[in-house]
Motif scaffolding. Structure first.
Motif, mmCIF file in Angstrom:
data_model
loop_
_atom_site.group_PDB
_atom_site.id
_atom_site.type_symbol
_atom_site.label_atom_id
_atom_site.label_comp_id
_atom_site.label_asym_id
_atom_site.label_seq_id
_atom_site.Cartn_x
_atom_site.Cartn_y
_atom_site.Cartn_z
ATOM 1 N N TYR A 25 0.774 -1.168 0.243
ATOM 2 C CA TYR A 25 0.064 -0.037 0.125
ATOM 3 C C TYR A 25 0.897 1.387 -0.040
ATOM 4 C CZ TYR A 25 -4.149 -3.014 1.189
ATOM 5 O OH TYR A 25 -4.947 -4.084 1.184
ATOM 6 N N ASP A 26 0.465 2.188 -0.358
ATOM 7 C CA ASP A 26 1.034 3.575 -0.451
ATOM 8 C C ASP A 26 0.950 4.048 0.931
ATOM 9 O OD1 ASP A 26 1.588 6.364 -0.573
ATOM 10 O OD2 ASP A 26 0.610 6.714 -2.423
ATOM 11 N N ARG A 27 2.000 4.273 1.523
ATOM 12 C CA ARG A 27 1.828 4.609 3.100
ATOM 13 C C ARG A 27 1.486 6.123 3.219
ATOM 14 N NH1 ARG A 27 7.342 1.791 5.873
ATOM 15 N NH2 ARG A 27 6.773 -0.317 5.491
ATOM 16 N N SER A 28 1.568 6.754 2.309
ATOM 17 C CA SER A 28 0.884 8.102 2.303
ATOM 18 C C SER A 28 -0.542 8.315 2.570
ATOM 19 C CB SER A 28 1.521 9.033 1.155
ATOM 20 O OG SER A 28 0.976 8.824 0.113
ATOM 21 N N ASN A 60 -5.124 12.385 -0.098
ATOM 22 C CA ASN A 60 -3.553 11.691 -0.230
ATOM 23 C C ASN A 60 -3.422 10.761 -1.458
ATOM 24 O OD1 ASN A 60 -1.882 12.662 2.238
ATOM 25 N ND2 ASN A 60 -3.960 12.357 3.131
ATOM 26 N N ALA A 61 -4.527 10.686 -2.291
ATOM 27 C CA ALA A 61 -4.265 9.873 -3.309
ATOM 28 C C ALA A 61 -5.139 10.671 -4.519
ATOM 29 C CB ALA A 61 -5.219 8.497 -3.166
ATOM 30 N N ALA A 146 -5.161 2.981 -2.397
ATOM 31 C CA ALA A 146 -3.686 2.936 -1.955
ATOM 32 C C ALA A 146 -3.167 1.725 -2.122
ATOM 33 C CB ALA A 146 -3.760 2.868 -0.178
ATOM 34 N N ARG A 148 -1.080 -1.236 -4.180
ATOM 35 C CA ARG A 148 -0.263 -1.412 -5.550
ATOM 36 C C ARG A 148 0.152 -2.627 -5.691
ATOM 37 N NH1 ARG A 148 -1.951 3.206 -5.144
ATOM 38 N NH2 ARG A 148 -0.727 5.062 -4.915
ATOM 39 N N GLU A 153 -4.037 -2.644 -9.520
ATOM 40 C CA GLU A 153 -3.587 -1.786 -10.538
ATOM 41 C C GLU A 153 -4.146 -2.256 -11.919
ATOM 42 O OE1 GLU A 153 0.504 -1.098 -10.285
ATOM 43 O OE2 GLU A 153 0.211 0.566 -8.925
#
Length: 849
Positions: A25-28, A60-61, A146, A148, A153
């Motif tokens: 996952y995108d940590r942001s 954030n995405a 989030a 990936r 995707e």
């Protein structure tokens, strides 16, 4: 303590689903539980907490998520959808939407159809006390934004996912705040937290409407705004996530399925999506069922409406969620988290299946819309023409259709159709239609929906029809236990809009080119201007706007009256039910007051040049003219924590009629009622014929009972009526031809018939009906001839219905001293579906004699 109880209940079950298993996952992008400070299903999330989560994820995405605010709920909460896709698709989202609009209108070529990613729309929480989807929507948005993983995707490169996180924020907030304020986590069905008072009833919106029944009337603000947004995007797949059932449901649907959805197409795709969902559920050991209970016939559901608009619409019903824990009948515990897990799993299965079948889906959708636009799917049902001398009810119908994306127009010049089929007589003939008729050509993008809403009859599958007719024979005559099998209808079966509005209409087998406009030709809206009169002013009554203007005048201390017999003055005929405002009874500013009212309500006052009748003796000063009282209306909302079925009445008074009223506690019926001229009593708890209520009616009050009011019926109450003979099978909700007695004040505003009655359409449902009263006062009745055809639209039982409903009363007027009890045996306000019946209701409230 509450969290430990939830954890203990979860230990007794299989391992919980991991909502963060689709990494990396995108940590942001923040996880929902990091903001909520609790895990999924540990409490019911409030609207503002959900909003914080969703906006934080979207913020954030931004390369994957676009937030779209499209409206407000009745109580002012923002309505949003979140579009989620690959960064490239999000950059091109406006172009994708434009392509979808072209495909929906049948103007896109094959190349554009094939390159356009399909849209999957996931709708959460239309019923506010079914919170599992409200919760799962946060985890769905997080994973799509989030994750990936290759799975996510790849899917987002091929499709766009629209998430409506909460369709009904007002109802959900009522329920969430109430439940959270007293929840202990008890799973006992008798626990206090498991009892939801009807004043809360979070299933419903602010006006206590079930919005999953509202896509015929299109009455609620949330409905109209969501549909407008839906029609901007034209998705190919639409899933509406609900609860609560004993096991999870997803389509294929049982019969009956509305014929206009293209049953073969729908059955194919619901099988594709059903098998995909089933595989995902089997992986986790989740139980489910298909082809039972949730049919797709009534177009007012979200799934049927979206199917009729070209999407593959589906209802998904989970078996966990209303309470944090609930004990099943087998002793096992069902949790809110279970419901969240299943909705999350089914939504992700739809993401996978939509991306896998993207090309076939787009081809199927484009073909459906092509058949709609060319009129091929409509068959012989090519055009509907609706006629009225007064354009205002036609404009009301036009607005209702437009809110569903259905185009209509007004013909500039008269035209003939040789193949016109009369809604009311069933005859086919050549008809000359006058200018400014409302014309709906079915060859349009929303044609299948238009046909469904407008066609007079109902098309049930032959095998379904045969099965339902036979179910009443599954037990011997007279057996009550266990009795015959009940009918397999989930909701009503008759709603045809020309009947609902009580308008003359014809459907035509061809649609020759005619010149039309989106508005009435050659007629401007009344501007309130009229010349001064030495006598006074008449207001001719043909639309609800007229009697609402009368209310406004009386409320402003204008003195008015109503004609109970026809009269002719200076060569102009005035029907009974015409309202009069005479100078001799009013102050000098009468014209100024009426001018203001005319502008507000868009009505036209007629100046009177004389009071002297042209013939006979009926004139403004005769004894047949009855004075009107300044109205003061009360509506009983309920008793304590329990509400009556007041929602539709409340909505109509507030948003449609725009009339002031006092919302009453049922206990007020024991008090001083003298300040009221009318009290409306919807069906519900706490209402009885108190001595005060009886005395108030006797002194001149008008009590209006909605939907078989038990407080008025019976020898010890106000009127005794005989139930119909026999034991009729319950009707699922159909429209029948009825007779409105022209002699009654309740018939004011309706065109007088030739035989002393006006033919109207009325809804019937249930299995309790009453015979018309020989002593009189039965204002709306069905033909007493058992052989006379009464059904106009919907279902009936071949052998019983026409016979059992012969001579049935639908509206009874009971004189009590100087007052009246007006008894509707079916609620004319129900779902705001029956505008053609509203004049009778308003007559009772405002023109009561």
């Amino acid at each position: 303590m509450l969290l430990s109880l939830v954890a203990y209940a979860s230990m007794a079950l299989s391992a919980p689903l991991d909502f963060y298993a689709d990494g990396p996952y995108d940590r942001s992008v923040p996880r929902p539980d990091s903001i909520l400070r609790c895990g999924p299903g540990e409490r019911i999330t409030t609207f503002r907490d959900q909003e914080e989560v969703l906006l934080a994820i979207a913020d954030n995405a931004k390369n994957r998520v676009r937030e779209i605010e499209f409206g407000q709920s009745v109580e002012g909460r923002p309505l949003r959808i979140f579009a989620v896709s690959s960064p490239e698709n999000i950059r091109n989202l406006d172009a994708i939407r434009s392509s979808h609009q072209k495909i929906a209108e049948g103007t896109a070529d094959k190349t554009e159809i094939r390159r356009t990613p399909p849209i999957l729309w996931i709708n959460e929480c239309i019923h506010g006390d079914e919170p599992a989807s409200f919760e799962s929507g946060m985890y769905l948005l997080y994973n799509l934004a989030a994750s990936r993983s290759q799975r996510v995707e790849d899917a987002l490169k091929k499709i766009v996912v629209m998430i409506n996180p909460v369709y009904n924020p007002d109802g959900h907030e009522r329920y969430a705040v109430y439940y959270d304020s007293l929840a202990t986590g008890s799973s006992d069905p008798m626990a206090f937290e498991a009892i939801e008072p009807s004043t809360i009833h979070g299933r419903l919106n602010h006006y206590r409407f079930d919005m999953n029944r509202d896509r015929v009337a299109m009455s609620q603000p949330e409905t109209r705004q969501e549909v407008a947004e839906f029609l901007r995007w034209n998705p190919q797949v639409y899933a509406d996530q609900h609860g609560q059932v004993e096991s999870y449901f997803f389509p294929p649907n049982p019969m009956s399925v509305n014929a206009n959805v293209d049953r073969k197409r729908l059955n194919h795709w619901t099988d594709v999506f059903g098998r995909a969902t089933g595989r995902a559920f089997d992986t986790h050991g989740f139980s489910y069922f298909i082809k039972d209970e949730f049919d797709l016939f009534y177009p007012g559901y979200l799934d049927s409406f979206t199917c009729l608009s070209g999407a593959i619409g589906m209802t998904h019903e989970t078996d966990g969620g209303k309470e944090i824990n609930r004990l099943r009948s087998d002793g096992s515990t069902l949790t809110l988290r279970n419901g969240i897990e299943k909705h999350f799993t089914s939504a992700m299965a739809l993401v996978d299946a939509t991306s896998e079948h993207r090309t076939d889906l787009m081809d199927s959708y484009a073909e459906f819309k092509k058949k709609a636009v060319t009129g091929e799917s409509a068959g012989k049902f090519k055009r509907v023409v609706v006629v009225s001398e007064d354009s205002r009810p036609l404009k009301r119908l036009q607005s209702q259709l437009a809110s569903a994306g259905i185009r209509s127009g007004w013909n500039k010049a008269p035209f003939k159709q040789p193949d016109a089929n009369d809604y009311w007589t069933g005859s086919r003939s050549t008809i000359s239609f006058p200018a400014n008729s409302l014309v709906v050509d079915i060859a349009q993008s929303q044609g299948p929906l238009a046909k469904t809403l407008l066609e007079p009859g109902s098309d049930f599958e032959p095998e379904f029809f045969k099965a339902q007719q036979g179910r009443k024979s599954t037990a011997p005559d007279g057996e009550t236990y266990p009795g015959p099998d009940g009918a397999e209808f989930y909701d009503m079966t008759g709603w045809s809009l020309p009947y609902a509005h009580n308008l003359r209409a014809w459907w035509c087998e061809s649609a020759p080119m005619i010149e039309t406009s989106s508005d009435v030709f050659g007629r401007s809206r009344p501007d309130g201007a009229f010349t001064a009169s030495p006598v006074g002013y008449a207001l001719e009554y043909s639309d609800i706007s007229d009697i609402l203007a009368v209310y406004d005048a009386l409320a402003k201390d204008v003195h008015g009256s109503v004609t109970t017999k026809p009269m002719t003055l200076a060569g102009r005929k005035y029907a009974r039910g015409t309202f009069l405002f005479l100078n001799s009874h009013n102050e000098d500013n009468l014209r100024a007051k009426l001018t203001e009212i005319a502008k507000d309500r868009h009505v036209s006052f007629v100046p009177l040049s004389t009071s002297y009748p042209d013939d006979d003796r009926q004139g403004p000063g005769s004894e047949s003219v009855m004075a009107l009282r300044k109205p003061s209306i009360g509506v009983v909302f309920g008793r304590g924590s329990e509400m009556t079925q007041v929602g539709a009445m409340w909505f109509l008074m507030d948003r449609v009629f725009k009339l002031p009223f006092t919302p009453l506690n049922a206990g007020a019926l024991n008090g001083d009622l003298s300040r009221f001229t009318c009290i409306v009593l919807p069906e519900g708890p706490g209402i009885s014929l108190t001595s005060n209520l009886r005395e108030w009616i006797n002194r001149g009050g008008v009590a209006v009972g909605l939907s078989r009011p038990s407080w008025a019926l019976g020898s010890s109450n106000l009127v005794e009526l005989s139930k119909i003979k026999g034991d009729p099978q319950s009707l699922p909700g159909s429209l029948f031809r009825a007779r409105l007695d022209d002699r009654s004040f309740l018939s004011y505003g309706y065109p007088a018939g030739l035989n002393g009655y006006t033919e109207i359409a009325v809804p019937f449902d249930g299995d309790t009906f009453y015979q018309a009263r020989k002593e009189g006062g039965s204002v709306v009745t069905l033909d007493a001839d058992p052989k006379a055809k009464k059904l106009l639209s919907g279902w009936e039982y071949e052998d019983d219905t026409e016979k059992n409903l012969a001579g049935t009363v639908w509206l009874q007027d009971v004189p009590v001293g100087r007052g009246h009890a007006v008894i509707f045996f079916q609620d004319p306000t129900d779902r705001a579906l029956w505008p053609g019946l509203h004049k009778m209701l308003l007559n009772a409230m405002i023109a009561g004699e």
